[in-house]
Structures are given as C-alpha cells and as structure tokens.
Design a protein around this motif. Structure first.
Motif, PDB file in Angstrom:
ATOM      1  N   TYR A 158       5.163 -11.537  -3.408  1.00 19.88           N
ATOM      2  CA  TYR A 158       5.743 -11.256  -4.724  1.00 19.88           C
ATOM      3  C   TYR A 158       6.762 -12.324  -5.106  1.00 19.88           C
ATOM      4  O   TYR A 158       6.714 -12.879  -6.213  1.00 19.88           O
ATOM      5  CB  TYR A 158       6.390  -9.873  -4.709  1.00 19.88           C
ATOM      6  N   ALA A 159       7.674 -12.625  -4.201  1.00 16.63           N
ATOM      7  CA  ALA A 159       8.672 -13.655  -4.484  1.00 16.63           C
ATOM      8  C   ALA A 159       8.008 -15.002  -4.752  1.00 16.63           C
ATOM      9  O   ALA A 159       8.404 -15.733  -5.673  1.00 16.63           O
ATOM     10  CB  ALA A 159       9.658 -13.765  -3.320  1.00 16.63           C
ATOM     11  N   ASP A 160       6.985 -15.325  -3.984  1.00 18.52           N
ATOM     12  CA  ASP A 160       6.285 -16.599  -4.177  1.00 18.52           C
ATOM     13  C   ASP A 160       5.603 -16.652  -5.535  1.00 18.52           C
ATOM     14  O   ASP A 160       5.610 -17.687  -6.211  1.00 18.52           O
ATOM     15  CB  ASP A 160       5.250 -16.808  -3.068  1.00 18.52           C
ATOM     16  N   LEU A 207      -1.751  -5.165  -5.836  1.00 21.43           N
ATOM     17  CA  LEU A 207      -1.420  -4.004  -5.031  1.00 21.43           C
ATOM     18  C   LEU A 207      -2.675  -3.650  -4.249  1.00 21.43           C
ATOM     19  O   LEU A 207      -3.748  -3.462  -4.841  1.00 21.43           O
ATOM     20  CB  LEU A 207      -0.994  -2.815  -5.907  1.00 21.43           C
ATOM     21  N   ARG A 208      -2.535  -3.561  -2.937  1.00 24.04           N
ATOM     22  CA  ARG A 208      -3.684  -3.317  -2.059  1.00 24.04           C
ATOM     23  C   ARG A 208      -3.586  -1.917  -1.444  1.00 24.04           C
ATOM     24  O   ARG A 208      -2.581  -1.567  -0.824  1.00 24.04           O
ATOM     25  CB  ARG A 208      -3.735  -4.360  -0.938  1.00 24.04           C
ATOM     26  N   ARG A 209      -4.635  -1.133  -1.632  1.00 29.88           N
ATOM     27  CA  ARG A 209      -4.721   0.189  -1.025  1.00 29.88           C
ATOM     28  C   ARG A 209      -5.268   0.061   0.395  1.00 29.88           C
ATOM     29  O   ARG A 209      -5.855  -0.950   0.764  1.00 29.88           O
ATOM     30  CB  ARG A 209      -5.642   1.066  -1.885  1.00 29.88           C
ATOM     31  N   ALA A 210      -5.077   1.102   1.218  1.00 23.91           N
ATOM     32  CA  ALA A 210      -5.498   1.043   2.620  1.00 23.91           C
ATOM     33  C   ALA A 210      -6.990   0.794   2.760  1.00 23.91           C
ATOM     34  O   ALA A 210      -7.436   0.186   3.742  1.00 23.91           O
ATOM     35  CB  ALA A 210      -5.112   2.338   3.332  1.00 23.91           C
ATOM     36  N   ASP A 211      -7.796   1.247   1.781  1.00 19.05           N
ATOM     37  CA  ASP A 211      -9.243   1.060   1.875  1.00 19.05           C
ATOM     38  C   ASP A 211      -9.697  -0.313   1.355  1.00 19.05           C
ATOM     39  O   ASP A 211     -10.895  -0.581   1.278  1.00 19.05           O
ATOM     40  CB  ASP A 211      -9.981   2.175   1.131  1.00 19.05           C
ATOM     41  N   GLY A 212      -8.733  -1.176   1.002  1.00 15.57           N
ATOM     42  CA  GLY A 212      -9.069  -2.517   0.544  1.00 15.57           C
ATOM     43  C   GLY A 212      -9.137  -2.681  -0.958  1.00 15.57           C
ATOM     44  O   GLY A 212      -9.257  -3.807  -1.445  1.00 15.57           O
ATOM     45  N   TRP A 213      -9.088  -1.580  -1.698  1.00 14.52           N
ATOM     46  CA  TRP A 213      -9.088  -1.653  -3.165  1.00 14.52           C
ATOM     47  C   TRP A 213      -7.908  -2.480  -3.647  1.00 14.52           C
ATOM     48  O   TRP A 213      -6.794  -2.354  -3.136  1.00 14.52           O
ATOM     49  CB  TRP A 213      -9.021  -0.238  -3.720  1.00 14.52           C
ATOM     50  N   LEU A 214      -8.126  -3.355  -4.633  1.00 10.98           N
ATOM     51  CA  LEU A 214      -7.090  -4.250  -5.140  1.00 10.98           C
ATOM     52  C   LEU A 214      -6.836  -3.998  -6.617  1.00 10.98           C
ATOM     53  O   LEU A 214      -7.779  -3.956  -7.425  1.00 10.98           O
ATOM     54  CB  LEU A 214      -7.501  -5.708  -4.949  1.00 10.98           C
ATOM     55  N   LEU A 215      -5.573  -3.845  -6.964  1.00  7.98           N
ATOM     56  CA  LEU A 215      -5.162  -3.769  -8.366  1.00  7.98           C
ATOM     57  C   LEU A 215      -4.484  -5.081  -8.729  1.00  7.98           C
ATOM     58  O   LEU A 215      -3.406  -5.397  -8.210  1.00  7.98           O
ATOM     59  CB  LEU A 215      -4.189  -2.610  -8.575  1.00  7.98           C
ATOM     60  N   GLU A 254      -3.465   9.310 -10.283  1.00  7.53           N
ATOM     61  CA  GLU A 254      -3.610   8.994  -8.865  1.00  7.53           C
ATOM     62  C   GLU A 254      -2.262   8.863  -8.177  1.00  7.53           C
ATOM     63  O   GLU A 254      -1.296   8.371  -8.765  1.00  7.53           O
ATOM     64  CB  GLU A 254      -4.351   7.658  -8.695  1.00  7.53           C
ATOM     65  N   ARG A 255      -2.213   9.272  -6.909  1.00  5.25           N
ATOM     66  CA  ARG A 255      -1.080   9.012  -6.030  1.00  5.25           C
ATOM     67  C   ARG A 255      -1.597   8.152  -4.886  1.00  5.25           C
ATOM     68  O   ARG A 255      -2.580   8.511  -4.228  1.00  5.25           O
ATOM     69  CB  ARG A 255      -0.500  10.315  -5.473  1.00  5.25           C
ATOM     70  N   LEU A 256      -0.961   7.019  -4.643  1.00  5.94           N
ATOM     71  CA  LEU A 256      -1.491   6.014  -3.731  1.00  5.94           C
ATOM     72  C   LEU A 256      -0.426   5.558  -2.743  1.00  5.94           C
ATOM     73  O   LEU A 256       0.770   5.724  -2.974  1.00  5.94           O
ATOM     74  CB  LEU A 256      -1.951   4.770  -4.510  1.00  5.94           C
ATOM     75  N   THR A 257      -0.873   4.959  -1.649  1.00  8.40           N
ATOM     76  CA  THR A 257      -0.020   4.141  -0.801  1.00  8.40           C
ATOM     77  C   THR A 257      -0.569   2.728  -0.864  1.00  8.40           C
ATOM     78  O   THR A 257      -1.766   2.502  -0.621  1.00  8.40           O
ATOM     79  CB  THR A 257      -0.007   4.638   0.650  1.00  8.40           C
ATOM     80  N   VAL A 258       0.283   1.778  -1.234  1.00 11.24           N
ATOM     81  CA  VAL A 258      -0.163   0.413  -1.493  1.00 11.24           C
ATOM     82  C   VAL A 258       0.763  -0.586  -0.818  1.00 11.24           C
ATOM     83  O   VAL A 258       1.847  -0.239  -0.343  1.00 11.24           O
ATOM     84  CB  VAL A 258      -0.220   0.128  -3.010  1.00 11.24           C
ATOM     85  N   ARG A 259       0.314  -1.848  -0.800  1.00 10.04           N
ATOM     86  CA  ARG A 259       1.125  -2.975  -0.341  1.00 10.04           C
ATOM     87  C   ARG A 259       0.997  -4.098  -1.364  1.00 10.04           C
ATOM     88  O   ARG A 259      -0.057  -4.257  -1.984  1.00 10.04           O
ATOM     89  CB  ARG A 259       0.624  -3.504   1.007  1.00 10.04           C
ATOM     90  N   VAL A 260       2.052  -4.883  -1.517  1.00 12.84           N
ATOM     91  CA  VAL A 260       1.970  -6.098  -2.320  1.00 12.84           C
ATOM     92  C   VAL A 260       1.308  -7.173  -1.478  1.00 12.84           C
ATOM     93  O   VAL A 260       1.706  -7.414  -0.332  1.00 12.84           O
ATOM     94  CB  VAL A 260       3.373  -6.569  -2.749  1.00 12.84           C
ATOM     95  N   THR A 261       0.303  -7.840  -2.033  1.00  9.22           N
ATOM     96  CA  THR A 261      -0.396  -8.871  -1.274  1.00  9.22           C
ATOM     97  C   THR A 261      -0.854  -9.993  -2.197  1.00  9.22           C
ATOM     98  O   THR A 261      -1.147  -9.773  -3.376  1.00  9.22           O
ATOM     99  CB  THR A 261      -1.612  -8.273  -0.533  1.00  9.22           C
ATOM    100  N   GLY A 262      -0.888 -11.192  -1.646  1.00  9.27           N
ATOM    101  CA  GLY A 262      -1.433 -12.341  -2.342  1.00  9.27           C
ATOM    102  C   GLY A 262      -2.800 -12.678  -1.782  1.00  9.27           C
ATOM    103  O   GLY A 262      -3.385 -11.905  -1.011  1.00  9.27           O
ATOM    104  N   PRO A 263      -3.362 -13.835  -2.141  1.00  5.38           N
ATOM    105  CA  PRO A 263      -4.686 -14.197  -1.642  1.00  5.38           C
ATOM    106  C   PRO A 263      -4.697 -14.560  -0.165  1.00  5.38           C
ATOM    107  O   PRO A 263      -5.747 -14.524   0.477  1.00  5.38           O
ATOM    108  CB  PRO A 263      -5.062 -15.400  -2.509  1.00  5.38           C
TER     109      PRO A 263
END
Length: 248
Positions: free
Chosen positions: A33-35, A46-54, A181-190
């Motif tokens: 995110y900072a980058d 935003l990456r969900r545990a199943d790999g879905w990407l927003l 939806e209620r989700l658990t996500v992570r911030v991720t880049g490529p």
C-alpha cells in the motif's frame, strides 16, 4: 459551517499527530500500500483467503477529485471528517475551498501524502478517540470505506457518536446492489508478501440502507454515476444521524 447548524468548530489539532500508537502489523501500513501511494499507481488489491482479488483504484485516489467526487463535496455541510482519507484528494480539495476538514487514516503513508497535498490529516482509526467527537457536521465514507472494521452496524453506531445530532454521512457503496458481504482480506500488490489479515465488508445501497435504518439513521438521498465503473450503478447514499447522536 453551514447556516443550518450552529455547532462549535471541532479542534483539528496539529497535523500528523497520532491519536494512539498503531501496531507495526497494521494492514494498511503494509509495504504494498505504501509503495503504491508513493508511486501513485497500482496494481494493488484486497486479497481474500480463497485468492479472490478486489482491485483498488490507486491512480484515482492519487489524482484530483473527479466529477463524482465534486458532487459529493458539494453536498458537504459545515466541518467535514473524511474517514479513511487515503492520499487525501478530498481533504485537500475541501481545504482549498476554505472548508474546515480533517482526514483520518491508519496508514502513515496516506497521512503523509494528504499533508503533502495541503490537507490536514491524523493517523488514527475511526474507533479511536478523535478531536471534535460529537461536533462534526459531515462525515465521508468514500472509496468503499463503509467496509471499515467488517461490521457496518458497529461503524454506523460509531459514526453517530462522531457526528453532531442529525449530522450528515455521505457514503459510497459498491456498484452492485445485491452485494452484502463480510470478508477477511489482505492488502497485496503484484509481488511480495501481503499485509496482515483484517476484517472488511462490501455493501450495495440496499444493504447499507437496511443496516442504517436498523441503527436509527434516516435516508436523505441516493444517487449514482457511471463515470468510474462499467456498470451504470456507481452509488452514493446520504444519511442523517439519529437525533440523539453525538458525544456524551
């Protein structure tokens, strides 16, 4: 301040003063995110545990306000709190108009970017003690920030405390009406390691309105534009806080 509201001006305090120490694992302080903010562009997700990407629209966040943003800013009343201000396009625009505005964000990179743009910003969560609690006339939840905390009802209850009684909340919902939806996500880049997991929510307009009514909020307006999405339903909602809201 708006003529319709005679509340005391919320003290903004010094720029970039933290409301509390934030943990190093704070998800929005993750390097991706900072980058992305430093570069002014993605890709960022935003990456969900199943790999879905927003996908996250970093380029738009770092640009000047677009027509949809300007319509939202034109509806603001009095002193404005931008919750999850990101790199500060809205806070800076309000300040340039001579409006009293403060952005809050848990990301140090976002706060620093906002200050460089000429906006006032504080590194804090909306659930922290905040300057001017109960005296803000308008609050913004833009760019999907109705998802903060993963519990829309808890967020709305908190916003009712932050705003003055009958204050205005301007929120942007997802452009698909049936989403709730209620989700658990992570911030991720490529590339690289994603940030820490955190709870998030995604709501279309009907879901937000159902939750708002249950929490005592009143719908004032809703509108949509088609300038950011492939769908014709990029949606916004204006809500009035309960008459018993505010600090206390």
């Amino acid at each position: 301040m708006s003529g319709a509201r005679a509340t005391a001006t919320p003290p903004l305090g010094p720029q970039r003063t933290p409301a509390r120490p934030l943990p190093a694992a704070d998800p929005w302080s993750a390097d991706p995110y900072a980058d992305a903010l430093h570069a002014g562009r993605g890709p960022l997700f935003l990456r969900r545990a199943d790999g879905w990407l927003l996908p996250l629209d970093v380029e738009r966040w770092c640009a000047e306000p677009d027509p949809a943003d300007l319509e939202v800013l034109g509806r603001c009343e009095g002193a404005v709190l931008d919750v999850g201000c990101g790199p500060g396009r809205l806070v800076a625009a309000l300040g340039a108009q001579g409006r009293l505005a403060l952005g809050i964000d848990v990301s140090e990179a976002a706060v620093a970017h906002t200050v460089r743009r000429g906006g006032r910003a504080l590194r804090a969560s909306v659930f922290d003690p905040l300057p001017g609690t109960g005296r803000w006339d308008t609050a913004l939840l833009m760019d999907g920030n109705v998802g903060i905390g993963g519990d829309p009802a808890a967020l709305l209850h908190r916003m009712a405390r932050v705003l003055t009684a009958g204050g205005l909340l301007l929120a942007e919902t997802v452009p698909y009406p049936d989403v709730d939806e209620r989700l658990t996500v992570r911030v991720t880049g490529p590339h690289g390691t994603p940030g820490a997991p955190f709870p998030w929510a995604r709501l279309g307009t009907p879901a937000l309105l159902r939750c708002a009514r249950a929490c005592g909020w009143r719908e004032e307006a809703r509108w949509s534009t088609d300038d950011r999405w492939s769908t014709d339903d990029r949606a916004f909602v204006a809500l009035r806080a309960p008459a018993t809201s505010g600090a206390g």
